[in-house]
Write an enzyme that holds these catalytic residues in place. Structure first.
Site, short mmCIF file in Angstrom:
data_model
loop_
_atom_site.label_atom_id
_atom_site.label_comp_id
_atom_site.label_asym_id
_atom_site.label_seq_id
_atom_site.Cartn_x
_atom_site.Cartn_y
_atom_site.Cartn_z
N HIS A 21 0.86 -1.19 0.00
CA HIS A 21 0.00 0.00 0.00
C HIS A 21 0.89 1.23 0.00
CE1 HIS A 21 -3.03 2.93 1.10
NE2 HIS A 21 -3.96 2.01 0.92
N ARG A 38 -6.37 10.29 -0.21
CA ARG A 38 -6.00 10.87 -1.52
C ARG A 38 -7.23 11.09 -2.40
NH1 ARG A 38 -2.71 6.58 -3.60
NH2 ARG A 38 -3.12 5.42 -1.68
#
Length: 559
Positions: free
Chosen positions: A326, A346
């Site tokens: 990740h 994000r």
């Protein structure tokens, strides 16, 4: 631990570039995404999966001749914890229609569906019911439930995200079943984020062409686990849960059908025999192997148990060479290292920045590409931030979210993350987070078809333990969909197999005897004992003191 004065000085560079970056974001202007050729180049140079060091070829079993990471190969070529000649298989402790190995989202969903079909079910889980990667999943679950989207686009995004290495029937099942999964979860009582008109809130995620990520704050996995676990607890007459009782070996009958498993009580150290007409493996992934030395987001019991047991029974695996890192695992404070920072951060607009406060990548690239870009920026370009303990990280500018969506958005949309940092003196609505790629997901696993069947009759698998759904890279939100889609399918398939009539013959461990003979013939000296059940973080010095004659832990267990 709050940021040091030196780190706070570096944050000023982030704050200096923020106004311009926020203005660009409000104009819907983004840092350019990479082309397909550029993606391939950055992956080949910087993604850990593409490095040749730390890998070897396995010499036995269904995947003989294939290359895996050292830790994975060692478990595939392992010997059993049990000695077949010392086990009395006629002394059965439990008998049931369906045995589910693993108590996370996939296993629990499977148990519910099997019970719906009229079967008696036992869930055997390593730790407490629900202790799993499911409960730690944060950002959301993908499903094409809104206008302008369809399972077709979900299918294509998943195939593209997996670099076209996915198993097509599994991706078709995932994308088609996804809206049904959402409806099922809501029926069980799951609370999704909703618009005022009652529709679920949907957002983009890395690699998606449509907004289809649906969530429950930043605790989506925990909310899923809450409702499915509650449903199991409401069915004590149909489903029995055995906690702290992981399976350590599958049982077959004389005809080669799966017929149950041997469980290990982690408190009393006893072994129990469960006879079952069908078995479902839902044991999750391998994060606690710490591939390439990376920290992991995975729960404490993520040690690839199901893959190991299935492999000895003759079930091969697909894409197990592929590991997902990740892009944004916590790099500071040290107490939070390995903690996942959901991609939703994000998706809400936060940028990843280097030590100079500069943006260097499109924030929603597919996860493997994004991770490779972060590693490149920190390591090759030398623009990472070094923590007091010597870790490297990059900034994730979470305060941007407040400027884009209004004050209070971070606390509302990311309540768990806000609390996890606040307890260490960091307010992520005002200060950026320090992140770095972290081992997150086992992309590959047990070979199954669209109905979750393996090559062994009566043996099924679901969730992170299976391979082929995601190919060589998983998109955000597809893991939670994976566990529900294939957990439900496994429960239905196993129950229907049982209801069609299953006559179990004499139980055997002949497959274990055969496999261990193959290990010896291949010259594999002192194979590891597996499943390992829990990671061992003891140092060499501690091992020496524990075993004064310098025997290895595996030798001691096997003795």
């Amino acid at each position: 631990m709050a940021y040091t004065p030196e780190m706070k000085e570096l944050i000023k560079k982030v704050e200096a570039t923020r106004p311009e970056r926020v203005a660009m974001a409000k104009r819907n202007e983004n840092y350019p995404a990479l082309s397909m050729d550029e993606r391939a180049e950055v992956l080949s140079k910087f993604h850990p999966d593409y490095q040749t060091a730390g890998k070897r070829t396995v010499a036995v079993g269904p995947n003989k001749g294939e290359t895996f990471q050292d830790g994975v190969a060692a478990l595939l070529e392992s010997k059993s914890m049990v000695r077949p000649d010392k086990v009395n298989l006629s002394n059965v402790d439990f008998e049931t229609d369906v045995l589910v190995i693993g108590g996370g989202g996939a296993g629990t969903s499977a148990a519910i569906m099997a019970a719906d079909e009229g079967c008696k079910v036992i869930i055997a889980t390593k730790l407490r019911h629900g202790d799993s990667n499911t409960i730690m999943a944060e950002g959301g679950i993908q499903a094409a439930t809104h206008e302008c989207d369809s399972p077709y686009y979900h299918f294509m995004d998943t195939i593209g995200g997996g670099h076209f290495t996915n198993q097509r029937d599994l991706v078709a099942a995932l994308s088609k079943d996804a809206p049904l999964s959402i409806a099922w979860l809501e029926k069980l009582g799951m609370i999704f984020n909703k618009y005022e008109d009652g529709r679920t809130v949907v957002r983009h995620c890395g690699g998606s062409s449509r907004k289809r990520l649906q969530s429950s704050g930043d605790m989506t996995g925990a909310e899923i686990m809450r409702v499915v676990r509650d449903e199991v607890r409401n069915r004590p007459d149909q489903i029995t849960v055995l906690e702290f009782s992981p399976a350590v070996e599958l049982l077959l009958d004389e005809d080669g059908k799966c017929a149950g498993a041997i469980l290990h009580n982690m408190e009393t150290k006893e072994f129990f025999i469960v006879k079952a007409k069908a078995v479902i493996i839902g044991t999750g992934g391998f994060g606690r192997l710490h591939i390439k030395g990376f920290a992991t987001t995975n729960h404490y019991g993520a040690t690839m148990d199901g893959v190991v047991m299935a492999y000895r029974a003759g079930v091969g695996n697909k894409s197990l060479h592929s590991t997902q890192y990740h892009p944004t695992g916590v790099a500071f404070p040290e107490q939070n290292v390995g903690l996942l920072i959901t991609e939703k951060v994000r998706a809400l607009g936060a940028h990843v920045l280097n030590i100079d406060g500069e943006q260097f990548c499109f924030p929603l690239e597919p996860r493997d590409v994004e991770s490779a870009e972060l590693i490149c920026e920190a390591m090759q370009n030398g623009k990472g931030i070094i923590t007091p303990t010597g870790r490297v990280g990059l900034w994730l500018d979470s305060p941007m979210i407040e400027e884009l969506h209004g004050p209070g958005t971070v606390r509302k949309e990311l309540p768990a993350k806000f609390i996890q940092f606040e307890r260490h003196g960091i307010d992520i609505s005002k200060e950026p987070m320090l992140v770095y790629p972290t081992l997150h997901y086992q992309n590959g696993g047990i070979n199954v078809n669209g109905d979750t069947e393996t090559v062994v009759p009566g043996l099924y698998a679901a969730g992170e333990a299976i391979g082929g759904v995601h190919g060589e890279n998983r998109l955000m939100g597809n893991s939670l969909q994976d566990i529900i889609t294939f957990g439900r399918r496994a429960g239905i398939s196993a129950a229907r197999y049982v209801k069609n009539g299953v006559e179990l013959k004499k139980l055997t461990l002949d497959h274990v005897v055969k496999f261990e003979k193959e290990l010896a013939a291949a010259g594999i000296d002192k194979p590891k004992v597996a499943p390992i059940l829990l990671p061992d973080y003891s140092t060499d010095e501690m091992v020496e003191r524990r075993w004064p004659d310098a025997r290895t832990r595996d030798e001691a267990v096997a003795a």
